[in-house]
Each structure stands twice: as structure tokens, then as C-alpha cells.
Design a protein around this motif. Structure first.
Motif, mmCIF file in Angstrom:
data_model
loop_
_atom_site.group_PDB
_atom_site.id
_atom_site.type_symbol
_atom_site.label_atom_id
_atom_site.label_comp_id
_atom_site.label_asym_id
_atom_site.label_seq_id
_atom_site.Cartn_x
_atom_site.Cartn_y
_atom_site.Cartn_z
ATOM 1 N N UNK A 132 8.320 28.761 -1.273
ATOM 2 C CA UNK A 132 7.304 28.164 -2.263
ATOM 3 C C UNK A 132 6.601 26.901 -1.881
ATOM 4 N N UNK A 133 5.493 26.967 -1.491
ATOM 5 C CA UNK A 133 4.798 25.785 -1.092
ATOM 6 C C UNK A 133 4.902 24.405 -1.933
ATOM 7 N N UNK A 134 5.785 23.880 -2.478
ATOM 8 C CA UNK A 134 6.078 22.747 -3.570
ATOM 9 C C UNK A 134 7.592 22.111 -3.521
ATOM 10 N N UNK A 135 7.693 21.086 -4.045
ATOM 11 C CA UNK A 135 8.783 20.401 -4.068
ATOM 12 C C UNK A 135 9.253 19.896 -2.905
ATOM 13 N N UNK A 136 10.596 19.439 -2.562
ATOM 14 C CA UNK A 136 11.169 19.063 -1.522
ATOM 15 C C UNK A 136 12.548 19.563 -1.051
ATOM 16 N N UNK A 137 12.885 19.271 0.043
ATOM 17 C CA UNK A 137 14.174 19.927 0.415
ATOM 18 C C UNK A 137 15.093 18.779 0.762
ATOM 19 N N UNK A 138 16.520 18.771 0.306
ATOM 20 C CA UNK A 138 17.215 17.785 0.322
ATOM 21 C C UNK A 138 18.454 18.263 1.225
ATOM 22 N N UNK A 139 19.055 17.611 2.448
ATOM 23 C CA UNK A 139 19.829 17.860 3.134
ATOM 24 C C UNK A 139 21.105 17.008 3.010
ATOM 25 N N UNK A 151 12.772 15.897 2.599
ATOM 26 C CA UNK A 151 11.664 16.238 3.188
ATOM 27 C C UNK A 151 10.719 16.864 2.246
ATOM 28 N N UNK A 152 9.317 16.642 1.967
ATOM 29 C CA UNK A 152 8.682 17.303 1.271
ATOM 30 C C UNK A 152 7.962 18.572 1.670
ATOM 31 N N UNK A 153 7.859 19.733 1.041
ATOM 32 C CA UNK A 153 7.444 20.829 1.600
ATOM 33 C C UNK A 153 5.940 20.945 1.480
ATOM 34 N N UNK A 154 5.369 21.400 3.007
ATOM 35 C CA UNK A 154 3.756 21.401 3.015
ATOM 36 C C UNK A 154 3.155 22.577 2.526
ATOM 37 N N UNK A 155 1.944 22.487 2.605
ATOM 38 C CA UNK A 155 1.214 23.725 1.974
ATOM 39 C C UNK A 155 1.601 25.073 2.989
ATOM 40 N N UNK A 156 2.244 25.002 4.313
ATOM 41 C CA UNK A 156 2.646 26.151 4.783
ATOM 42 C C UNK A 156 4.045 26.616 4.388
ATOM 43 N N UNK A 157 4.672 25.869 3.481
ATOM 44 C CA UNK A 157 5.848 26.355 2.986
ATOM 45 C C UNK A 157 7.005 25.981 4.171
ATOM 46 N N UNK A 158 6.681 24.872 4.760
ATOM 47 C CA UNK A 158 7.437 24.066 5.948
ATOM 48 C C UNK A 158 7.846 22.926 5.588
ATOM 49 N N UNK A 159 8.795 22.248 6.139
ATOM 50 C CA UNK A 159 9.568 20.946 5.914
ATOM 51 C C UNK A 159 9.977 20.315 7.120
#
Length: 201
Positions: A132-139, A151-159
Motif C-alpha cells: 500500500x502506497x502510504x505510511x512508513x516502514x520501521x526497521x 522510511x516513508x513509503x512513496x507512491x510506487x509502494x517503495x521505501x
């Protein structure tokens, strides 16, 4: 020599299961995490002892962490663990009960970098994909339980992001969660890598 003999003669205590938490909901291939005797081998089984969910070595700091082997079916699950240290196996730990959902509200993030077993320079670069292209990922560093990157998730669903603190040389076990509006996914697959050199020295 007598001190060593006395140490070996003591019974090996059962390991502790920290995650999954009692009564929690997980995905089909969740994180298994807990504490034990450094360098012991921890094995996690279903409560009936008909199949193993995985095994892993306890770190020097007394932590063990690995992802469940394969995938679990939907529904309630009960597990327990024991550890083997210097050829002696402990009793089983207390049982842990949790619920598996095959289609969670938020899918786990996929970590693409660093690859499993990689040797990287500091600071390591973390990257991956989500559904999903929203939110952020925590490591998170599974040894300390601390967040080491976000990392913020971009519109391409990548971080993508470097580690926030400067990680010392050594081996790391990490996992990631996807956070959307305060709701988080289950833990992603455990990733192990080594920081082999510092840059900028």
C-alpha cells in the motif's frame, strides 16, 4: 575445572518466548523472539510436538530471533520452546497461544536490501516494497528492540533509508513493520547481515 563441571551439572532452564505475545494476532509467517542461554540452540514446536516451527542460536546477549519456517494455517495456534546447551536440553517453556490471520489489514513489508547474509559498510542502506502506497516502514534491531531506521513509503509502494544511528561493526538481525495511521503490520521476515567497515574514517 571444578567450576566448569559444576556449571554443566546444573539443569538448563527453559527459554523465554517474548513474541508472539500471548493472545496476539499474527500473520502466517511471523517472528519468533525470546531470550535464552548464550550460544544455546532454541527450537520452537507446536504444543502437540508434531512439527517444528523453526530453530535458531541464542546470541551473546541472550536473545534469539527467527521467522517461522514455512507458513501457518489460519486459526488458533499453541507453541512452546526448549533450548539445548552443551548437549543438555531444557524442559519446555510455558505455552504461548495466538491467532493467525492469512489476510491481515496491513501486509508485512518486504526488505530487499541488505540481502540475507550480506556484508555492508556503515551506515547500511535499507530498502524494500510494501503493498500500500502510504505510511512508513520501521526497521528494528532484534538484539536491542530499538528502531534503527524509518522510511516513508512513496507512491510506487517503495521505501528506502540509511540506518539512523551509526551501527558498529558486527552482525545484526533485523525485522520490519509497516505503519499506516497508527496501525502496524505483523513483523516481516528476519534479515541477518554484517556491518564490515565504517566509512569516512
Amino acid at each position: 575445572m571444578s567450576t566448569r563441571d559444576e556449571h554443566i551439572s546444573q539443569p538448563v532452564p527453559a527459554p523465554t518466548i517474548t513474541y508472539p505475545a500471548q493472545g496476539s494476532t499474527t500473520g502466517p509467517a511471523t517472528l519468533l523472539l525470546g531470550s535464552g542461554i548464550p550460544n544455546a540452540l532454541v527450537q520452537v514446536w507446536n504444543i502437540e510436538n508434531t512439527h517444528s516451527l523453526g530453530a535458531g542460536r541464542v546470541s551473546a546477549k541472550g536473545r534469539w530471533a527467527f521467522s517461522i519456517s514455512g507458513a501457518q494455517p489460519q486459526g488458533p495456534h499453541r507453541i512452546h520452546a526448549h533450548q539445548t546447551y552443551e548437549s543438555t536440553t531444557s524442559q519446555w517453556s510455558d505455552k504461548r497461544e495466538y491467532e493467525v490471520r492469512l489476510r491481515p489489514d496491513i501486509d508485512v513489508p518486504l526488505v530487499r536490501e541488505p540481502v540475507e547474509g550480506a556484508q555492508v559498510e556503515a551506515p547500511p542502506l535499507f530498502s524494500g516494497d510494501v503493498t500500500r502506497p502510504e505510511g512508513f516502514v520501521s526497521i528494528f534491531d532484534l538484539e536491542t528492540g530499538l528502531e534503527i531506521a524509518r522510511a516513508e513509503v512513496d507512491s510506487d509502494r517503495q521505501w528506502k533509508t540509511p540506518a539512523a544511528p551509526l551501527l558498529p561493526v558486527g552482525q545484526y538481525r533485523i525485522s520490519a513493520v509497516h505503519n499506516i495511521a497508527g496501525e502496524t503490520s505483523d513483523w516481516g521476515r528476519v534479515r541477518t547481515f554484517t556491518v564490515a567497515a565504517q566509512t569516512g574514517d
